[in-house]
Write an enzyme that holds these catalytic residues in place. Structure first.
Site, short mmCIF file in Angstrom:
data_model
loop_
_atom_site.label_atom_id
_atom_site.label_comp_id
_atom_site.label_asym_id
_atom_site.label_seq_id
_atom_site.Cartn_x
_atom_site.Cartn_y
_atom_site.Cartn_z
N GLU A 17 21.70 54.56 44.84
CA GLU A 17 20.98 55.82 44.99
C GLU A 17 21.96 56.99 45.12
OE1 GLU A 17 16.77 54.37 46.93
OE2 GLU A 17 18.39 54.92 48.30
N ASP A 66 17.80 59.01 46.54
CA ASP A 66 16.55 58.33 46.86
C ASP A 66 15.36 59.16 46.39
OD1 ASP A 66 14.87 56.32 48.42
OD2 ASP A 66 14.38 58.16 49.50
#
Length: 248
Positions: A134, A66
Site C-alpha cells: 500500500e 490504503d
C-alpha cells in the site's frame, strides 16, 4: 542511491530495479520509493549510522496508499460489474483487498528482498508486507497521480481481476467464519477495533477478530465494516494455510 540505505541493504539498487520492472513503473523521484520500502524498525539503525539521514518510514505512504487502493479498486469493480449492487461490490473488494492477497502480491514482485527492515524483522510479518504494498501505491500516487496509481494496481491485481465474480465472490467472509466457529467451537467470533487513525473524514480502522481470547486475524479498512470483513477473510486464510501445513 544514498549510501546510508545501502549500509542496511547492500543489494538495494538491484532489488529496487527488479521491483520497478515488476510494477511496470519507473520512479522519477527515488526518495519516494525508498521511503515506501523503509519500515519504521529500521529508523533506529539509520539514526545510529547518520542522525541526518533525511528519510521517513512508510507509515504515511501506507496510509495514503490504503485510501488510493480502495478508490481504484472500487472504480475497477464498478466498471467490470456494472449491474452489481453495492453489497456485492463490497464483498468483491474485500475478497481482493486483504492481507492475504497483498502478501501474495508482495511475493510476486519480490518485495521482501527490497524492504529495509530493522534487526530481527526478517522474515517480514504479513502485516509489514501488506503495508509496504500500500505504501508503494501511495508513492506512485504522490508522483504520478491517480492514473499512474490505477495502472500499477491493474498490473498488481491483473490475475485476480481476471477471475469471474463467482470465483471472487465465493463467500461472505464474516458469515463463513461465524458458521465455522459455531460448528467447531459452538461460539461466535468477536471483533475489536485495534486502532483508529486519521481525520474524521478519512479514518482508517484496524480491526481484529477473536475467538477464545485468540486473535485469528486482523486487517485495516476505511470503515469498521470493511475492516471486519477483511479481518474475517484473513482469519479464514490463516486457518486454511494451517490446515494445509498439518496435512501428512
Amino acid at each position: 542511491m544514498p549510501s546510508i540505505l545501502l549500509k542496511l541493504n547492500p543489494q538495494l539498487d538491484k532489488q529496487l530495479s527488479v521491483l520497478q520492472k515488476k510494477l511496470a513503473y519507473q520512479f522519477l523521484d527515488s526518495t519516494l520509493l525508498q521511503n515506501a520500502i523503509l519500515h519504521r524498525s529500521a529508523l533506529g539503525p539509520l539514526n545510529q549510522l547518520d542522525s541526518h539521514h533525511g528519510h521517513e518510514d512508510n507509515d504515511r505512504l501506507e496510509f495514503l496508499g490504503d485510501a488510493v487502493l480502495d478508490v481504484v479498486m472500487c472504480d475497477l469493480l464498478m466498471q467490470k460489474y456494472p449491474d452489481h449492487k453495492v453489497g456485492d461490490l463490497s464483498k468483491l473488494r474485500a475478497s481482493l483487498v486483504n492481507e492475504a492477497i497483498l502478501c501474495e502480491l508482495a511475493s510476486q514482485i519480490q518485495l521482501e528482498k527490497a524492504l529495509v527492515l530493522g534487526p530481527g524483522e526478517r522474515p517480514a510479518k504479513p502485516s509489514i508486507l501488506a503495508d509496504a504494498i500500500e505504501a508503494i501505491i501511495g508513492a506512485v500516487y504522490r508522483e504520478g497521480g491517480l492514473n499512474a496509481a490505477s495502472t500499477v494496481v491493474k498490473t498488481l491485481f491483473a490475475s485476480h481481476l481476471a477471475k469471474t465474480d463467482g470465483e471472487l465472490l465465493h463467500h461472505d467472509a464474516k458469515t463463513d467464519l461465524q458458521e465455522w466457529s459455531q460448528r467447531i467451537y459452538g461460539k461466535t467470533p468477536s471483533y475489536q477495533t485495534l486502532t483508529a487513525e486519521g481525520p474524521d473524514h478519512a479514518r482508517t480502522f484496524e480491526v481484529g477478530v477473536f475467538l477464545n481470547d485468540e486473535m485469528l486475524g486482523s486487517a485495516k479498512g476505511s470503515s469498521k465494516k470493511s475492516a471486519e470483513q477483511r479481518a474475517a477473510l484473513a482469519a479464514l486464510t490463516a486457518r486454511d494455510q494451517k490446515s494445509l501445513r498439518n496435512q501428512p
